[in-house]
Design an enzyme around this catalytic site. Structure first.
Site, PDB file in Angstrom:
ATOM      1  N   TYR A 159      -0.569  13.630   0.056  1.00  7.63           N
ATOM      2  CA  TYR A 159      -1.565  14.489   0.703  1.00  7.63           C
ATOM      3  C   TYR A 159      -0.976  15.757   1.292  1.00  7.63           C
ATOM      4  O   TYR A 159      -1.703  16.548   1.861  1.00  7.63           O
ATOM      5  CB  TYR A 159      -2.248  13.733   1.845  1.00  7.63           C
ATOM      6  N   LYS A 226       4.471   0.234  -1.191  1.00 10.09           N
ATOM      7  CA  LYS A 226       4.690  -0.094  -2.604  1.00 10.09           C
ATOM      8  C   LYS A 226       6.184   0.119  -2.874  1.00 10.09           C
ATOM      9  O   LYS A 226       6.600   0.784  -3.832  1.00 10.09           O
ATOM     10  CB  LYS A 226       3.793   0.834  -3.447  1.00 10.09           C
ATOM     11  N   ASP A 280      -0.477  -3.820  -3.473  1.00  5.80           N
ATOM     12  CA  ASP A 280      -1.440  -4.499  -4.361  1.00  5.80           C
ATOM     13  C   ASP A 280      -1.744  -5.907  -3.851  1.00  5.80           C
ATOM     14  O   ASP A 280      -2.889  -6.350  -3.853  1.00  5.80           O
ATOM     15  CB  ASP A 280      -0.946  -4.540  -5.817  1.00  5.80           C
ATOM     16  N   ASP A 304      -5.686   5.348   2.782  1.00  8.51           N
ATOM     17  CA  ASP A 304      -6.990   5.854   2.375  1.00  8.51           C
ATOM     18  C   ASP A 304      -7.729   4.771   1.590  1.00  8.51           C
ATOM     19  O   ASP A 304      -8.897   4.451   1.871  1.00  8.51           O
ATOM     20  CB  ASP A 304      -6.764   7.094   1.500  1.00  8.51           C
TER      21      ASP A 304
END
Ligand code: NAP
Length: 412
Positions: A159, A226, A280, A304
């Site tokens: 972002y 992640k 995940d 987000d």
């Protein structure tokens, strides 16, 4: 403090921040941005309700002195720009502000007014509590088991706005540079985006989540990342997060390994748990074992995604509030957008903005008024007085935005 267009109310006082503490007078001046699209409808419903709750909770000894500041289309018509400097200055000057949704202007020179506001004011933590309200129809069997507060990093990750179009001089130059200096092959038709994740930004976010946990007596902190794939960005987020919990707050934090090795899986009284999950897997975990999660800290993009997924799990985005908080400035905002097709129809659900106002009152140290509103919203929904979005799910007749807000006022 003088502004070109903003009118400062004469009978209020400034909230100040001194020696690490927010000082809130009895009649604070609170800037608000009405917002575009449905912003007008939800703001008109929210401000009188917050006023009434404050009056009732403190027997008229406290009040909110609203001061309109401008961004988005209203700002454009007044200043010929979407985000005037004096709007940013007013938020800095008055510290706590409320905001409706803003359209991202196309070709207006901003990627997004919301991202610009957060980054310019360095509001590095996007805080989104997600919980279930009795009576709402949710897509899972036991929605009440999810009660989390998400701390999403707000200033960096993908972002940060560092990206270049495919075939642009910049993208070509970077691809060439990586090839010649690092022998890295990138397909020449690629666009390039950069994902910075820093130690400073990660640690201040995690400190802010921990300080919230301590204040609110929440039990566990989960670092979501992640890092198995992006070792030096997402993986570092996890490492730095653990460093804050297990080095800076060593006396109060227990890791998951320690919990089982030393405490037989039971968290000792007065201690907090820190754990981590791969992003995940976390999306499965919130669905399958929601009650094992409490405060969650994540980098920007994961945050987000996860906050909207959690909000949907308990019955919808329309009920999810949000706050963007820096070292001390707090900008409290509805988490949905401007829903232009519903604008000015007195139709949409104002709960996201109202509950953002609840977070604002809590942040100001006025929890009595905040709790009063939360309970009144719950009572209103349970009595099946709801706007079209919830009525559609509950198979009942809807009320308008203003009728819904009036009923909440009745239920205070
Ligand atoms: P959106 O404005 O959130 O609207 C999408 C849909 O969500 C609406 O059509 C409506 O669904 C439902 N919805 C949103 N708010 C609701 C409310 N208060 N009550 C009931 N239902 C509600 O998303 P978008 O259409 O993608 O975005 C429109 C504009 O908003 C864009 O310019 C975007 O950049 C901006 N935006 C701003 C913010 C912000 O200011 N923080 C956040 C997101 C998007 P149904 O029509 O199906 O009932």
């Amino acid at each position: 403090m003088s502004y070109k267009i903003i009118k400062v109310p004469s009978n209020g006082e400034k909230i100040t921040f001194e020696e690490g503490k927010l000082n809130v007078p009895n009649h604070p001046i609170i800037p608000f941005i009405e917002g575009d699209g449905i912003g007008g409808d939800i703001t008109k419903a929210t401000l009188p309700l917050l006023n009434k709750a404050v009056e009732k909770a403190y027997n008229g000894k406290r009040s909110l002195q609203w001061m309109e500041i401008f961004a988005g289309e209203k700002a454009y018509s007044l200043y010929n720009e979407y985000l005037p400097k004096e709007t940013l200055q007013a938020i800095k000057d008055f510290i706590v502000a409320l905001k409706g949704p803003l359209t991202t202007p196309i070709g207006g020179g901003f990627r997004s007014l919301n991202v610009t506001l957060r980054q310019t004011l360095d509001l590095y933590a996007c805080v989104r509590p997600v919980r279930y309200f009795n009576g709402v129809v949710a897509p899972v069997k036991e929605p009440q088991k999810l009660d989390v507060v998400i701390f999403r990093e707000n200033t960096e990750d993908v972002y940060s706005g560092i990206e270049w179009e495919a075939y642009s001089d910049e993208a070509n130059a970077i691809i060439h540079y990586l090839k010649t200096h690092f022998h890295t092959h990138i397909n020449e038709s690629s666009a390039i985006g950069i994902k910075p994740i820093s130690e400073d930004a990660t640690k201040r976010l995690v400190r802010s989540a921990i300080s919230y946990m301590i204040q609110k007596k929440r039990k566990s902190l989960t670092l979501v990342h992640k890092g198995n794939i992006m070792k030096y960005t997402e993986g570092a987020f996890k490492t730095w997060g653990y460093e804050v919990a297990l080095e800076e707050y060593r006396d109060i934090f227990v890791s998951e390994d320690e919990l089982y090795a030393q405490y037989d899986g039971k968290l000792p009284e007065g201690k907090f748990l820190v754990k981590d999950r791969i992003a995940d897997s976390m999306f499965q975990q919130v669905l399958l074992r929601p009650d094992e999660y409490d405060v969650i800290a994540l980098p920007n993009l994961n945050g987000d995604y996860l906050s909207d997924a959690c909000a949907a799990q308990v019955g919808g985005i329309g009920l999810a509030p949000g706050a963007n908080i820096g070292d001390y400035i707090g900008l409290f905002e509805a988490t949905h957008g401007t829903a232009p097709k519903h604008a000015n129809k007195n139709k949409v659900n104002p709960s996201s903005l109202i509950l953002s106002g609840v977070m604002m009152l809590d942040y100001m140290g006025w929890p009595e008024a905040a709790d009063m509103i939360t309970k009144a919203i719950e009572k209103t929904i349970q009595s099946k007085v709801v706007t079209y979005d919830l009525a559609r799910l509950m198979n009942i007749e809807p009320v308008s935005t203003s009728e819904f807000a009036e009923q909440i006022q009745e239920n205070l």
